[in-house]
Structures are given as C-alpha cells and as structure tokens.
Write an enzyme that holds these catalytic residues in place. Structure first.
Site, PDB file in Angstrom:
ATOM      1  CE  LYS A  53       0.132   3.613  -2.638  1.00  0.00           C
ATOM      2  NZ  LYS A  53       0.948   2.760  -2.341  1.00  0.00           N
ATOM      3  CD  GLU A 108      -6.130  -1.457  -4.559  1.00  0.00           C
ATOM      4  OE1 GLU A 108      -6.062  -1.687  -3.399  1.00  0.00           O
ATOM      5  OE2 GLU A 108      -4.983  -1.219  -5.203  1.00  0.00           O
ATOM      6  CG  HIS A 125      -2.728   0.541   6.369  1.00  0.00           C
ATOM      7  ND1 HIS A 125      -3.242  -0.859   6.137  1.00  0.00           N
ATOM      8  CD2 HIS A 125      -3.767   1.311   6.336  1.00  0.00           C
ATOM      9  CE1 HIS A 125      -4.596  -0.506   6.017  1.00  0.00           C
ATOM     10  NE2 HIS A 125      -4.857   0.877   6.270  1.00  0.00           N
ATOM     11  NE  ARG A 168      11.768   1.637  -0.594  1.00  0.00           N
ATOM     12  CZ  ARG A 168      11.314   1.087   0.187  1.00  0.00           C
ATOM     13  NH1 ARG A 168      11.706   0.069   0.729  1.00  0.00           N
ATOM     14  NH2 ARG A 168       9.784   1.336   0.606  1.00  0.00           N
TER      15      ARG A 168
END
Ligand code: ADP
Length: 673
Positions: free
Chosen positions: A116, A200, A235, A293
């Site tokens: 990430k 974040e 999530h 993908r």
C-alpha cells in the site's frame, strides 16, 4: 486465441471462467484439492487434476503443483481467478518461466501495487489524489505520532502489506494513538509477517467507489465505469452496485480518467480495479488501492455494459487489442450484487460448515446467479464459505432493488444458516432504498439489520408437521407397493387408519432460533382424511394436503390454502414458504418409526473439528436428545446429542483430539439393540 487454459481456482469463479471459455471454444482444465474431488468446478471442466491436500497452502497456493498440472494437460495459459495466487507476482513469473501465459497483468505491475505504501508513493507521483497521509519509510513511533498530529485526528493506521480489512485501526485522538499503533502492528505482523504501517486521515463518511479499468498490450486503456461498494461489514464488501447512485457524469469521467492514469503509470495490462474513497459532500475522491485482478463484484459491471470481462481478459492475454474504445462504452440500467454466505448473522457472522441439503436459486429475466455448489455439496472449513453471488438488473435502481428482493425470496438454502435474511433486510431498508450510503451504513443500522428472527408461528409448526405426516404416509404407501403381499391390509395401513381416530404425538424444535423450546404436537388422524394438529397452547388446526417427491407441499391448514417446499434430511426438516425458511429438528418421530434409522448418525462429526468435551461417563445410560459430546469447528461449538435412548458404551476420541468429517465419535448402543 488459446485452445486450452487451466483455471487455478475453485468455486463459483472457476465455474464462471469455464462458462466463458467454453462459449469461446477454449478447452478448460481445473485443479482440485482432496476436499474438492467432487466439487462443481471439477465436474464442469473438460479435464481436472489433483494438486494436493485440502489446505489452500498445499493446493490452490501450490505454485509448483499447479504449473505441473498445466504442463501435463497441455494448457497454454493460466487464469488465476481472484484470491489465491491471483496477485502473486512470483506465480506470474513461474508461469512465464514454464512457457505459460499468465492471464493477468505483468508481474511488475502486481509488484508496483502490492504494497500500500509503495503504491501510494507511485500514485502520488502520477498526480492521482491521495487521502492526506504518511506512507514514508521511517517507522519510528515518534515520527508516526508526529505525522498523525500533522494529518489531524481522527486518523486511520493501516498495515502496508494489508488486505481484507486486517491490520486497520482508527485513532480518534492523540491519547489513543500509541495503543492503536501497537495493535495495528501486532495484527499486521501476525497476518502479513510485516508490521510496517501507513497513516491516513480517517474519513468519517466516505463511500467506496471503484473503477473497473482494462488495458491491452498495445497501449490502449479504458474504464468500464464504477461500482459502489459502500455496504461493508468490517471493511469487507457485502453488497455492490453499478453504477454508483447519485454520481454525476462529470464525477464519473474525472474518476474514470484518474483510474486510467493510474493504470498507465504502472504499465498495466488486463483487468484491474482502482479503489477510491469518495467524499460526496466535498465532491472529492482519493486513491485507496489497486486490485490487479478480476474482482468478485465484476458481474455488476457486466450487467450494465453487456460485456463479458473474462472474454476481454482472454483476448487481451492472447495479444488482441481491446474489443471496444472508450467512446463505444455505455451504461444501461442498474445492477446489484450480494454475496450469499453460509454464516450466522446472529452469532457475529460465524462461518457455517456442513452439507447443503437443499439448494434452489432464482431464475428468469434480469437475474444472474454465480455459484460453485450444488444441492448435496458441503461447505468445508478449508475455504471461503460463499454459496453464491446473486446479481439482479433493472432499468433503474428502484427496479434493480425490487428484482433483487424477489430473487432473494426465491433463494432457498437447506441445511446451513445463511445471511439471506440479513441481505433481505438490507435491501429492504429505507436508507438503502434512498441511497443514503457510506462505508458505515451497516454499523449505523445494525439494530434494524440484526433483528433476531421471531420464533416460528403456530401455523408454521403445523405446516412442518403436516409435511412430516404426509411424507410418512407417502413412505408407507411406497413400502406397501413394494411389499410381497400388497393385498395385506397391514401393508396398506400407515399405522393410524384403524377403526378409531388414531392419536399420535410428535416433537419439533426450531433450530434456526437460539435456545428454542421443543414443541409437543398432538396429532389425531381423521377418518375422512387429514389430521387435527394441536399445538398444546389451545391452538389447533385441521390440516390436509399432498406432498410431491420433490417436496412441493400443497394443502389447507384450517381455512387457509397453503403451499410450501418441505424437505427433510436425517432428523431435520427445512420448510420454505413464500416469505421465510425455517428449520426444525424432529425430536421424536411418530410412533412406529425407527428412531435409530431416522436420527442415527448424529454422533458423527458433521465437519472436521476438535473434540472439546465429553459430557457423560462411558457406560452412562442417556435419554434421546441428551447432549453427549461437544465439538469445536470453525470457532463454533456444536453439541452432538444421543439419537435415541441408549447407552454410551465408549468414546472413540479424547477431548482435544482432532477429528475428520464423518468420524464416528461414540460407540452408542440404542435400547433394544
Ligand atoms: P484492504 O486492502 O484491507 O481491503 P482498503 O485500503 O482497501 O483495505 O480499505 C478497505 C475499506 O476500509 C474501505 O473500503 C473503507 O471502507 C475503509 N477505509 C480505508 N481507508 C479509509 C480512510 N482513510 N478513511 C475511512 N475509511 C477508510
């Protein structure tokens, strides 16, 4: 085009890829673990090869075994599906080294988006908007805390190597930063073997909007519009739809272009998804991650574009150019997908395992079902407990939601708890219908969505009992027809049709409701046909009807005309009416039934697990239905009960021992045997 491909996956996605390949005239090879020998994805393929024992690590993640199967079968390319090896750059390399085409992006693109933090740094350079945050190399706690301060609370701490929502912690204020950091790092280390994190700004009410992109190896790249996946639990996506509701054409184009930029920045080829957080109030969107993908939710994009994304993948992998350019692509109508799981919403969505004793899916226009299981198949502990994806289309969002609701009501699963009721409440919720969406939707409406089911009504008990009585009668008639002396009155009798009104008693306990009481039901056979069914609380019904071999039940209960599907397996009944499905355990069959035969096998492990306690001493005489052994499987406890009155002669396993599905746990001797 390829003439033969291998599909390195299982379940619904393997079956779905086979469908497209077959339509294109491409031969298909699937692979299977020992747990999947008889699975649907093996049955539907042209060829199939064993790749190892049940655990994914030894089979569907076993690169060597899969590549060897492809070579042996003479496949030219491998489709990895989603999950398993689909985002594994080393697997893409191994395919190339073996002279096989990997149906996916170049390994370098997988690597670029694999972490990430690294992906964010790359995207920042490409000018893609990011959530304000820190994704630097320096991981010293005081630097991270300083950065959190700069970003401004609340902040989200994320595992750099993360996925599936793991290793993600919110710190609402500075005072809890240190402890949340420690907890995120612990989870990251144990889940991914890598405790690096990024920080974040935590957006309070974002929507999850993602863009489907497609690129070929001739420098063409398009976006196939967006999907809104804001309906999430921890999530993880529960419902996905396309297009995103209340999303302007201008925003669509801006986000679409940003996604194409992102894909171009890493030399992307094939199907990919760029996930964004979308702050509708501020009209802002931020890059979150790229999945390199095919996504689980790709069917909603197919429904609104009329395209087959697997066909596009195969064409691109074979070196063709994209079938359409950006200007050729349009959106038609609205599509909604839900993931149907074997899980128990009433117990924290615990995965369920066991046999699907009954399975019926909706059919007809504007509904699509992608599944990898059939009635009689089992959901095992080894893999994801998804039963199917249910996708509905309508000319607009309201119509799609309506079609989806009807499709859910027509979906019938026997033998296991599912999230069907939860999904139905979601789709029916006023806030969902009003498209008042964000990623905390489920959390906010939890009480409405997790309503405990009310116990079955008396009428439902009566209907379950009527089905049992009819099935017994049918059985008796069949036996009579097969008997050596069909003229014998005994052969014709089902045991109740003696001179007088014959009485009987049966006991049912609802299994879909926690700690349900057992209900004693008095039955009187009426000479005119049918029964009087009394439920012990003053309510009684005259009931009669017919049952077909497939379980279709029609009849009357009191003055009401009824129809349902009635199924039984072992000592369990599942009743599907137009509005609900209910499961009942037959605690005690009608007199004359062979109790051992009816419920025998209930001291057999229903799934692989661990024995956690033995509840009686060997040699103990027990009542029917008395708890004897507790098994733990998939984090859940299962109490196994005596099938009838009898003696527990010995236990075959000690507490703590691991057992296979189908293992006989107890030497049990029924009374009279
Ligand atoms: P994973 O790779 O573990 O799935 P993602 O980065 O894709 O993690 O995020 C998954 C979900 O977490 C998002 O769909 C969203 O609901 C939530 N999320 C991620 N980042 C933020 C953020 N900065 N603020 C609020 N929610 C977020």
């Amino acid at each position: 085009m390829f003439s033969k491909i291998l599909i390195a996956n299982r379940g619904e996605i393997a079956c779905r890829i086979v469908r497209t390949a077959r339509r294109m005239g491409i031969a298909t090879v699937t692979v299977y673990s020992d747990a999947d020998r008889d699975a649907m994805h093996v049955a539907v393929a042209d060829e199939a090869y064993r790749i190892g024992p049940p655990s994914a690590r030894d089979s569907y993640l076993n690169v060597e075994s899969i590549v060897a199967a492809a070579k042996r079968a003479g496949a030219e390319a491998i489709h990895p599906g989603y999950g398993f090896l689909s985002e594994n750059a080393a697997f893409a390399d191994a395919c190339a080294a073996a002279g096989l085409v990997f149906i996916g992006p170049p390994a370098s693109a997988i690597r670029a988006m694999g972490g990430k933090s690294e992906a964010k740094a790359l995207m920042d350079k490409a000018g893609i908007p990011l959530v304000p945050g820190y994704h630097g190399v320096d991981q010293s706690p005081h630097i991270l805390a300083e950065q959190a301060e700069l970003i401004g609370y609340p902040v989200l701490i994320k595992a750099s190597a993360g996925g599936g929502g793991r290793g993600m912690k919110v710190a609402a204020q500075a005072s809890e930063f240190a402890s949340q950091l420690a907890s995120a790092k612990r989870e990251a280390a144990s889940s991914f073997g890598d405790d690096r994190v990024l920080i974040e700004k935590y957006l309070e009410h974002p929507r999850h909007v993602e863009i489907q992109v497609f690129a070929d190896s001739h420098a063409n790249c398009v976006y196939l519009f967006e999907r809104d996946c804001s309906i999430q639990r921890r999530h993880q996506k529960v419902i996905e739809e396309a297009p995103a509701p209340n999303f302007s054409p201008d925003m669509r184009e801006r986000m679409g272009r940003a996604a194409v930029e992102a894909a171009r920045a890493i030399g992307y080829v094939g199907a990919g998804t760029i996930e964004f957080l979308y702050d509708a109030a501020a009209g802002q969107f931020y890059f979150m991650e790229m999945n390199t993908r095919l996504q689980v939710e790709h069917p909603v994009t197919e429904m609104i574009t009329g395209l087959d994304l697997v066909e596009w993948q195969l064409r691109v992998a074979a070196g063709e150019t994209l079938p359409l350019s950006q200007n050729d692509l349009t959106i038609s109508g609205h599509a909604i997908e839900a993931r149907l799981y074997a899980e128990d919403p009433g117990r924290g969505f615990l995965p369920q395992t066991g046999r699907l004793t009954h399975l019926a899916f909706p059919s007809g226009e504007n509904v699509r079902v992608d599944t990898g299981v059939r009635a009689g198949d089992s959901i095992s502990v080894y893999y994801d407990p998804m039963i199917a994806k249910l996708i509905a289309w309508g000319p607009d969002r309201d119509a799609a939601i309506h079609r989806f609701g009807v499709a859910l009501a027509e979906t019938r699963v026997g033998g296991l708890k599912t999230n069907i009721g939860f999904l139905a409440r979601l789709a029916n919720h006023a806030a969902f219908k009003a498209a008042d969406l964000d990623t905390r939707f489920i959390e906010r409406h939890n009480d409405d969505l997790l309503k405990r089911p009310l116990p079955a009504s008396d009428a439902a008990f009566a209907l379950a009992a009527l089905g049992l009585l009819l099935a017994r009668t049918e059985e008796a008639h069949r036996a009579a027809r097969a008997s050596s002396d069909p003229s014998s009155p005994w052969a014709h009798s089902n045991g109740w049709r003696l001179d007088d009104e014959a009485r009987d008693e049966l006991r049912l306990r609802e299994v879909s409701v926690e700690n349900a009481e057992e209900k004693k039901i008095d039955v009187v056979y009426r000479r005119g046909g049918g029964w009087r069914i009394a439920l012990g609380n003053g309510s009684a019904f005259d009931a009669q009807g017919e049952i077909a071999a497939d379980g279709e039940l029609t009849g009357t209960i009191g003055d009401e005309k009824v129809s349902a599907v009635w199924k039984s397996a072992g000592n369990e009944i599942t009743l599907f009416t137009k509005t609900e499905s209910r499961r009942f355990a037959i605690v005690d069959r009608l007199q004359g039934a062979d109790a051992a035969q009816v419920s025998g096998g209930s001291l057999v492990a229903p799934m692989p697990g661990r024995v956690i306690s033995l509840l009686v001493e060997p040699g103990t005489h027990v009542e029917a239905n008395q708890p004897v052994v507790v098994l733990e499987a998939m984090k859940m406890e299962h109490t196994l009960r005596a099938p009838s009155q009898g003696t527990v002669v010995a236990f075959r396993y000690a507490a703590g021992e691991q057992v296979d599905e189908g293992a006989e746990l107890v030497d049990f001797r029924a009374d009279g045997n």
